[in-house]
Scaffold this active site. Structure first.
Site: not given
Length: 385
Positions: A103, A177, A226, A339-340
């Site tokens: 990524q 970002y 993404r 993810g988590r």
């Protein structure tokens, strides 16, 4: 007992790569790099999730080969100096039977300047308009020359990822970002060709990067993009106000060489607009015609920002699997990122396939800093997924 009925365990072919199932490990910062190079700890983290069942690994955000990309010493970078470490990391994932995307990322205005005093700044923070949000200035607006250099840094890093043996790259255009700062009208106030009132106008620069990576790396290389509506500093933010605007945006990305879209939401099951029960992932898949990765609180009772604010998640994997299977049946998405759940339990996918829901290690905030006996590097820092 293996759940043979779940579509989530069907194989999926992505640009000639046969993925074992529909589960993805998304990019989440772990802080296990030294001077930008992945350590054995980070490599082992990815390998264990391949062995735990993940069909596709997407690495944590890897700063591109430009001095303004990040200042963090524990975040990953991809340049000539870190290439060998990444080659070994990618090789280990491939040897374990996995597929991997790196990524690529630039912090933009999230990055803080290093002020040496008397107004002397080493490598200024760069972003579309010098803004983190409409009322939060930071750094300065990138010039056209800056933007060309940063674009070429994405290309250089993508070429290094390809040389390292990665299946492809993911362009991080989410969560406030650098690339996302072009997409959001609050942070893109440019008056040149990279600004504009509409999302497709604001998306020209990220689309140019995708097009440049495609030209450099060839047709066989996977490019994922993404994106998100929400930002870490504004959970109600939107880049696309309507499905019609979203259609123009995702079509631009598709036509620029993007192969798959990674649609980040806080809760994967929620409707994107009140007039329809379709999720954002479902809209994107319908409007783009591309494969889509859905993500957002899979298997958990609280979303990522609630976790960041100190609330604990409880495992609810069985309920998520039912909803995800229904989504796959409808054709809402093709892959799902967890993810988590996989941070806390590297065997999460295997346990779900075997219907061992009671054996899943529930996520807690403590797992953001350490897991599986690994050293605590990032206690209290939320992952970006």
């Amino acid at each position: 007992m293996t759940d043979q009925s779940s579509l989530l365990f069907d194989q999926f072919t992505l640009k000639g790569r046969q993925l074992a199932n529909r589960f993805v490990l998304p990019g989440m910062q772990r802080g296990w790099s030294v001077d930008g190079a992945p350590t054995d700890t980070l490599t082992d983290y990815y390998v264990r999730r391949v062995k735990g069942g993940a069909g596709l690994i997407i690495t944590e955000s890897v700063a591109v080969d430009h001095p303004s990309a990040t200042r963090s010493a524990v975040f990953s970078r991809l340049d000539e100096g870190t290439f060998e470490a990444w080659r070994q990391c990618v090789g280990a994932v491939r040897a374990a039977g996995g597929h991997i995307l790196l990524q690529l990322w630039h912090e933009g205005a999230v990055r803080k300047d290093e002020d040496l005093g008397d107004g002397v700044v080493v490598t200024p923070t760069l972003s579309p308009s010098g803004l983190m949000a409409a009322d939060r200035p930071r750094g300065r607006a990138a010039t056209l020359e800056d933007l060309e250099e940063i674009k070429q840094s994405f290309v250089r890093s993508a070429l290094l990822a390809q040389k390292a043996g990665a299946d492809g790259i993911e362009l991080h255009g989410a969560h406030g970002y650098f690339l996302d700062q072009f997409l959001w009208e609050q942070t893109n106030r440019r008056s040149d060709r990279y600004g504009g009132q509409s999302l497709p106008e604001r998306a020209r620069y990220p689309a140019e990067i995708a097009r440049s990576v495609r030209a450099a790396c060839g047709e066989d290389f996977i490019i994922s993009f993404r994106f998100s509506q929400w930002k870490e500093i504004d959970l109600k933010a939107r880049i696309a106000e309507t499905p019609e605007e979203l259609a123009l945006f995702v079509s631009l990305l598709r036509d620029s060489g993007v192969d798959i879209l990674h649609v980040s939401t806080r809760r994967f099951w929620e409707a994107a607009w009140p007039e329809s029960d379709k999720t954002l992932a479902a809209w994107v898949r319908q409007l783009s015609g591309l494969p889509v990765i859905a993500v957002g609180s899979v298997g958990l009772s609280t979303d990522i920002m609630e976790t960041a604010q100190g609330l604990e998640s409880q495992s609810d994997a069985q309920a998520s699997i039912t909803l995800l299977d229904q989504g796959l049946q409808r054709g809402d998405f093709d892959l799902v990122a967890v993810g988590r759940g996989q941070i806390s339990d590297p065997e999460w996918v295997n346990k779900v396939q075997e219907q061992r829901y009671g054996d899943i290690i529930a996520f807690s905030r403590k797992a953001l800093g350490k897991l599986d006996g690994e050293t605590d590097h990032m206690e209290g820092v939320p992952p970006k997924a």
